[in-house]
Motif scaffolding. Structure first.
Motif: not given
Length: 127
Positions: A6, A8, A10, A92-94, A100, A102, A120-121
């Motif tokens: 994923l 993400k 934001s 964002w990456r994990t 995480e 960014s 994400k947000n």
């Protein structure tokens, strides 16, 4: 079958609203807080749907997101400032250990093989 990674997104953005015309042609009034809050809620739904409908290999196109936000209501004049549409936009990456990280995102993003873009947000406000 391996689950996709994923990626993400934001963002923080400020919406600017048109003034509404009252009985006379020269008389304008700002939207009420209730009207603005309703539009913000509608924009949030529209943005969630945009990300939900984004195909797994599809490029995230910044202009499409802006268009989706502005087209949510004919009472939205613009988003952002003269220099940028978003106050902040992050990708964002994990990491493998679950942390995480960014980086700023200021252009379109094409996912790499095995990546899936999700929201994400979002933080929306108005002036």
């Amino acid at each position: 079958v391996v689950a996709p990674d994923l990626v993400k997104i934001s963002f923080v953005a400020t919406l600017h609203f048109k003034q509404t015309r009252t009985s006379g042609l020269a008389n304008y009034k700002p939207l009420s807080t209730t009207e603005k809050d309703k539009i913000i809620a509608d924009v949030e739904t529209s943005v969630v749907n945009y990300f939900r409908e984004l195909p797994i290999t599809e490029t995230f196109v910044l202009e499409q997101l802006i268009s989706k936000i502005i087209s949510t209501s004919d009472k939205i004049l613009d988003i952002g400032t003269d220099s940028t549409s978003f106050d902040e936009m992050l990708l964002w990456r994990t990491l493998e250990d679950g942390r995480e990280y960014s980086k700023y995102l200021d252009a379109n993003y094409t996912p790499e093989i095995g990546e899936y873009i999700v929201l994400k947000n979002m933080e929306l406000s108005y002036d």
